[in-house]
Design a protein around this motif. Structure first.
Motif, PDB file in Angstrom:
ATOM      1  N   ASN A 250     -11.293  10.805  -7.768  1.00 15.99           N
ATOM      2  CA  ASN A 250     -10.338  11.437  -8.711  1.00 15.99           C
ATOM      3  C   ASN A 250      -9.093  10.736  -8.555  1.00 15.99           C
ATOM      4  O   ASN A 250      -7.821  11.044  -8.483  1.00 15.99           O
ATOM      5  CB  ASN A 250      -9.936  12.773  -8.392  1.00 15.99           C
TER       6      ASN A 250
ATOM      7  N   ASP B 264       8.625   3.749  -4.232  1.00 16.48           N
ATOM      8  CA  ASP B 264       9.167   4.238  -5.411  1.00 16.48           C
ATOM      9  C   ASP B 264      10.273   5.572  -5.059  1.00 16.48           C
ATOM     10  O   ASP B 264      11.002   5.590  -5.690  1.00 16.48           O
ATOM     11  CB  ASP B 264       8.018   4.520  -6.397  1.00 16.48           C
TER      12      ASP B 264
ATOM     13  N   ALA C  74       3.300   1.795  -1.922  1.00 16.64           N
ATOM     14  CA  ALA C  74       4.509   1.552  -3.015  1.00 16.64           C
ATOM     15  C   ALA C  74       4.928   2.783  -3.896  1.00 16.64           C
ATOM     16  O   ALA C  74       6.089   3.133  -4.211  1.00 16.64           O
ATOM     17  CB  ALA C  74       3.853   0.752  -4.120  1.00 16.64           C
ATOM     18  N   ALA C  75       4.154   3.966  -3.619  1.00 18.10           N
ATOM     19  CA  ALA C  75       4.423   5.094  -4.330  1.00 18.10           C
ATOM     20  C   ALA C  75       5.668   5.780  -3.161  1.00 18.10           C
ATOM     21  O   ALA C  75       6.686   6.270  -4.107  1.00 18.10           O
ATOM     22  CB  ALA C  75       3.207   6.154  -4.112  1.00 18.10           C
TER      23      ALA C  75
ATOM     24  N   LYS D  23      14.267   5.607  -5.689  1.00 18.18           N
ATOM     25  CA  LYS D  23      15.152   6.654  -6.611  1.00 18.18           C
ATOM     26  C   LYS D  23      16.082   7.486  -6.080  1.00 18.18           C
ATOM     27  O   LYS D  23      17.279   7.609  -6.209  1.00 18.18           O
ATOM     28  CB  LYS D  23      13.900   7.605  -7.299  1.00 18.18           C
TER      29      LYS D  23
ATOM     30  N   PRO E 134       0.837  -1.049  -0.059  1.00 25.19           N
ATOM     31  CA  PRO E 134      -0.046   0.049  -0.034  1.00 25.19           C
ATOM     32  C   PRO E 134       0.775   1.298  -0.046  1.00 25.19           C
ATOM     33  O   PRO E 134       0.278   2.347  -0.370  1.00 25.19           O
ATOM     34  CB  PRO E 134      -0.875  -0.256   1.272  1.00 25.19           C
TER      35      PRO E 134
ATOM     36  N   PRO F 169       3.420   2.781  -9.237  1.00 26.88           N
ATOM     37  CA  PRO F 169       2.788   2.642  -7.773  1.00 26.88           C
ATOM     38  C   PRO F 169       2.035   3.769  -7.430  1.00 26.88           C
ATOM     39  O   PRO F 169       1.065   3.641  -6.703  1.00 26.88           O
ATOM     40  CB  PRO F 169       3.906   2.350  -6.996  1.00 26.88           C
TER      41      PRO F 169
ATOM     42  N   GLN G 130      -8.094  13.076  -0.132  1.00 25.53           N
ATOM     43  CA  GLN G 130      -9.502  13.125  -0.178  1.00 25.53           C
ATOM     44  C   GLN G 130     -10.144  13.898   0.712  1.00 25.53           C
ATOM     45  O   GLN G 130     -11.263  14.411   0.519  1.00 25.53           O
ATOM     46  CB  GLN G 130     -10.060  11.559   0.209  1.00 25.53           C
TER      47      GLN G 130
ATOM     48  N   HIS H 293       9.668  14.216 -12.081  1.00 27.03           N
ATOM     49  CA  HIS H 293       8.820  15.038 -11.444  1.00 27.03           C
ATOM     50  C   HIS H 293       9.436  15.525 -10.092  1.00 27.03           C
ATOM     51  O   HIS H 293      10.429  14.950  -9.781  1.00 27.03           O
ATOM     52  CB  HIS H 293       7.613  13.962 -10.695  1.00 27.03           C
TER      53      HIS H 293
ATOM     54  N   MET I 166       3.262  13.842  -6.164  1.00 28.87           N
ATOM     55  CA  MET I 166       2.522  13.135  -7.086  1.00 28.87           C
ATOM     56  C   MET I 166       1.187  12.951  -6.636  1.00 28.87           C
ATOM     57  O   MET I 166       0.331  13.322  -7.221  1.00 28.87           O
ATOM     58  CB  MET I 166       3.386  11.838  -7.506  1.00 28.87           C
ATOM     59  N   GLU I 167       1.052  12.242  -5.318  1.00 33.48           N
ATOM     60  CA  GLU I 167      -0.090  11.706  -4.977  1.00 33.48           C
ATOM     61  C   GLU I 167      -1.049  12.681  -4.431  1.00 33.48           C
ATOM     62  O   GLU I 167      -2.224  12.608  -4.389  1.00 33.48           O
ATOM     63  CB  GLU I 167       0.207  10.729  -4.025  1.00 33.48           C
TER      64      GLU I 167
ATOM     65  N   ARG J 207     -10.465  17.273  -1.112  1.00 28.67           N
ATOM     66  CA  ARG J 207     -11.151  17.363  -1.829  1.00 28.67           C
ATOM     67  C   ARG J 207     -12.737  17.458  -1.340  1.00 28.67           C
ATOM     68  O   ARG J 207     -13.496  18.213  -1.833  1.00 28.67           O
ATOM     69  CB  ARG J 207     -11.170  15.901  -2.989  1.00 28.67           C
TER      70      ARG J 207
ATOM     71  N   GLU K 218      -4.898  10.555 -11.333  1.00 25.45           N
ATOM     72  CA  GLU K 218      -5.821  11.086 -11.197  1.00 25.45           C
ATOM     73  C   GLU K 218      -6.612  10.445 -12.485  1.00 25.45           C
ATOM     74  O   GLU K 218      -6.232  10.075 -13.360  1.00 25.45           O
ATOM     75  CB  GLU K 218      -5.788  12.748 -11.513  1.00 25.45           C
TER      76      GLU K 218
ATOM     77  N   LYS L  59      -1.582  16.305  -6.927  1.00 24.35           N
ATOM     78  CA  LYS L  59      -2.003  16.127  -8.291  1.00 24.35           C
ATOM     79  C   LYS L  59      -3.391  15.665  -8.029  1.00 24.35           C
ATOM     80  O   LYS L  59      -4.415  15.899  -8.626  1.00 24.35           O
ATOM     81  CB  LYS L  59      -1.306  14.999  -9.119  1.00 24.35           C
ATOM     82  N   VAL L  60      -3.721  14.787  -7.102  1.00 23.97           N
ATOM     83  CA  VAL L  60      -5.024  14.113  -6.858  1.00 23.97           C
ATOM     84  C   VAL L  60      -6.065  15.194  -6.117  1.00 23.97           C
ATOM     85  O   VAL L  60      -7.062  15.370  -6.461  1.00 23.97           O
ATOM     86  CB  VAL L  60      -5.081  12.784  -5.853  1.00 23.97           C
TER      87      VAL L  60
END
Lengths: 398, 290
Positions: free
Chosen positions: B211, A58, A54-55, A62, A52, B113, A246, A311, A270-271, A249, B117, A274-275
């Motif tokens: 999203n 990653d 993994a982002a 790097k 869960p 991973p 979330q 990024h 990123m997560e 948002r 969006e 962006k979301v």
């Protein structure tokens, strides 16, 4: 019969080969003085590459590769190259334990970095301590991690310090008197929420509600509707990007109109950014990466990482990168054996790193550096303030 | 506030109903708890995400997402479950779990991973009622409408069409249905196509609602889906809808009035246990005579 014979022959040849290799290595060691040792220095590393988180796995992988590349490009450790021995812990403590055992008994690493979360790092820490191999936790913030002994260090703020810093921001910068807390229900969220509450209440603030959720939660409308009725000045949300995005948002959709304060957990380009998109604007966080820092180490890291990963870097990447830089500094100055590395880390003073000037490590192995306060502006993290107050940033030493 | 919470609950319940419907259909006929249906949920969302990136058209994304996932369902049935049909149901269960885990890591390796969006833009604007302190998201209407429409189609299909008759016969007794001249292979294949199509719709709608699409997005549906199916009475579509609404409403109301004193899923499972203590056969399940 024949195959069994050839198998024994193969084993014989292999073991002979191994013996010869062993002799060769030993012989070489005898002839050359230790100072001219050219074998690579191995540094262990583990991160949640799958599962869960993994982002984050990653990002930190790097960053670890980037750091090792950088160290090797700038001459290695007194002429010796550094080699990364990396494992995936799947965000599971039992995996972290077996990785720690592998790293300390089989792989021959002289030091290790944890690019993983609190519960995994906490499980692995005693193994490094017992093996007397220094380990730096990049961004795991549970207080118990460093309590085992001398060989375990931390590169980011211990949870209790960051929670306090959050409350400091709430009281002094955002002028909040009442707060609703939304925390992810694990070591990370609980530690931050508890220490936030302690400091916030000691300054006369009031916590009007506290709700918890798992790290895979997506639906916050029920609880945000409840918070809307309570009309707090601030929502403090020690959680990660997926859930944080979330909350941002849904709070916007519900027209909540309440200032939000996050932590390094949502310091993710990123997560989170962006979301959450435009709904993230105005959210303030406590973290350790100041994007607008004048430090050369910070700007170089941001540039190199962005080029490599395509990024902008997040806080977990910066913290992980710094762990390797600190190890390299300790090894260059003090020697590349585990005990010397440990002593070398304790000797570090005012070291320029990507996450700011590291003032040093206390006897628990906790880092002292300024806490960065960032705000989301136009879809990016920007400078909002910096906490230099010794009362806040000095980590506990017991 | 109560109205808002009830609407929240209905939306959450509808999402659960959509998510669990695919697996309910499969269970109804095959008597297999098809965990890989939760993998199809993620696959559907990712296919839609990919086609949205490529074409920029929400409609193309939605249609290809559902269609390709339905084809995938057919393949899963043909190459995974059909060969295992005569084995113990445990074998199929394990195979399904294996496929689910494989799909998750496959998505991680192919798409990375990070959560990405799934931005369909504003399909329907949100409506605010400041005096009532009420907000209705545009996406909610989409979800409610899609759920209602799909359930209606499903009901018509099951009760008013020859396929439905064949289907119900197969569900009652596969061997007898076969003996009566029903092409059960085709019924089973169609069942999977529909079941996986449902999963894809659920995955895409949830992706739009939050999203975001990410490789592990099927994790929670994988076990929530089971709770809904069991509570609904195992393989009963109407029971599934009812159970989904009960769980969605319970989570929302308890979460909204008492707070998330426990994580939301834990609240849902406490409700599940309490109801099962009262009705072990599920809400609409028939008690089996022993």
């Amino acid at each position: 019969m024949k195959s069994r014979f050839s198998l024994s022959l193969l084993i014989l040849i292999l073991s002979l080969g191994l013996m010869l290799a062993g002799c060769g290595g030993g012989g070489g060691g005898d002839k050359k003085p230790a100072a001219e040792n050219k074998t690579p220095i191995k540094i262990g590393f583990f991160a949640p590459v799958t599962g869960p988180a993994a982002a984050d796995g990653d990002s930190v992988t790097k960053a670890a590769k980037l750091a090792v590349e950088k160290i090797n490009k700038t001459g290695g450790i007194n002429g010796r190259q550094v080699e990364l021995v990396a494992y995936d812990d799947n965000l599971k403590p039992q995996e972290a334990v077996s990785i720690a055992q592998k790293l300390t008994t089989k792989d021959g690493v002289v030091a290790a970095v944890s690019g993983s979360y609190s519960h995994t790092t906490r499980a692995a820490a005693p193994i490094f301590e017992n093996a007397k191999i220094p380990m730096i936790a990049a961004y795991a913030l549970h207080p118990d991690i460093t309590k085992g002994g001398d060989y375990v260090f931390r590169q980011s703020f211990v949870g209790t310090a960051q929670g306090k810093a959050g409350a400091f921001v709430a009281v002094n910068m955002l002028k909040a008197k009442t707060v609703a807390i939304l925390n992810v229900d694990n070591d990370f969220g609980t530690t931050l929420a508890d220490s936030f509450t302690k400091y916030f209440e000691s300054k006369g603030g009031k916590v009007v509600s506290r709700d918890k959720f798992t790290m895979v939660e997506k639906e916050f409308n029920p609880v945000l509707t409840k918070i809307k009725q309570l009309k707090p000045d601030l929502i403090y949300m020690p959680t990660y990007s997926g859930t944080g995005a979330q909350i941002a948002r849904q709070a916007k959709e519900l027209n909540l109109g309440i200032q939000m304060l996050g932590t390094e957990g949502i310091d993710s380009t990123m997560e989170f950014l962006k979301v959450a998109g435009a709904t993230a604007d105005g959210i303030v966080i406590t973290t350790n990466l100041n994007r607008e820092s004048k430090l050369k180490a910070t700007q170089e890291f941001i540039k190199d990482y962005s080029e490599m990963a395509k990024h902008a870097p997040d806080m977990v990447a910066a913290s992980t990168y710094d762990c390797f830089m600190v190890l390299a500094e300790a090894m260059r100055k003090n020697g590349a054996e585990p005990e010397k590395i440990k002593d070398g880390i304790y000797k570090i003073k005012d070291f320029e790193a990507a996450t700011g000037i590291i003032k040093g490590y206390n006897k628990l192995g906790e880092v002292t550096k300024n806490v960065q306060v960032q705000i989301v502006k136009n879809g990016a993290f920007a400078y909002y303030g910096e906490i230099t107050d010794a009362e806040i940033i000095t980590p506990p030493d017991k | 506030m109560l109205v808002q919470q009830i609407i929240n609950g209905i939306v959450v319940g509808s999402v659960y109903a959509l998510t669990a419907m695919g697996a309910t259909l499969v269970y109804g006929i095959m008597r297999i708890l098809d965990i890989s249906n939760a993998g199809a949920y993620a696959i559907g969302a990712y296919v839609a995400f990919f086609f949205l990136l490529q074409t920029g058209s929400p409609l193309v994304a939605l249609v290809t997402g559902v269609a390709l996932t339905a084809v995938f369902g057919f393949l899963v049935q043909k190459f995974l479950y059909a060969p295992l049909m005569n084995k113990s149901p445990n074998v199929s269960l394990i195979a399904g779990i294996g496929l689910f885990i494989f799909l998750q890591d496959f998505l991680r390796l192919v798409a990375g991973p990070q959560a990405r969006e799934l931005n369909f833009g504003t399909l329907l604007p949100s409506i605010q009622f400041p005096s009532l302190q009420l907000t209705l998201y545009g996406t909610w209407f989409l979800i409610l409408a899609a759920t209602a429409l799909l359930l209606l189609i499903l009901w018509l299909l099951l009760n008013r069409s020859p396929i439905g008759l064949a289907w119900r016969a197969t569900a009652q007794d596969l061997e007898t249905a076969k003996a009566m001249g029903i092409n059960t292979n085709r019924v089973v294949a169609f069942n999977f196509i529909l079941g996986y199509g449902f999963a894809a719709v659920a995955g895409i709608l949830v992706g739009i609602l939050y999203n975001s699409v990410y490789p592990t997005m099927g994790d929670v549906p994988a076990y929530k889906m089971l709770a809904v199916i069991v509570l609904g009475g195992l393989g009963n579509p109407l029971g599934t809808v009812l159970a989904a609404l009960v769980i969605g409403m319970a989570e929302t109301l308890i979460g909204g009035y008492v707070g998330f004193f426990l994580p939301r899923d834990a609240i849902a499972f406490v409700v599940l246990i309490l109801i099962l203590l009262w009705r072990p056969q599920g809400l609409l399940g028939r008690r089996r005579s022993s």
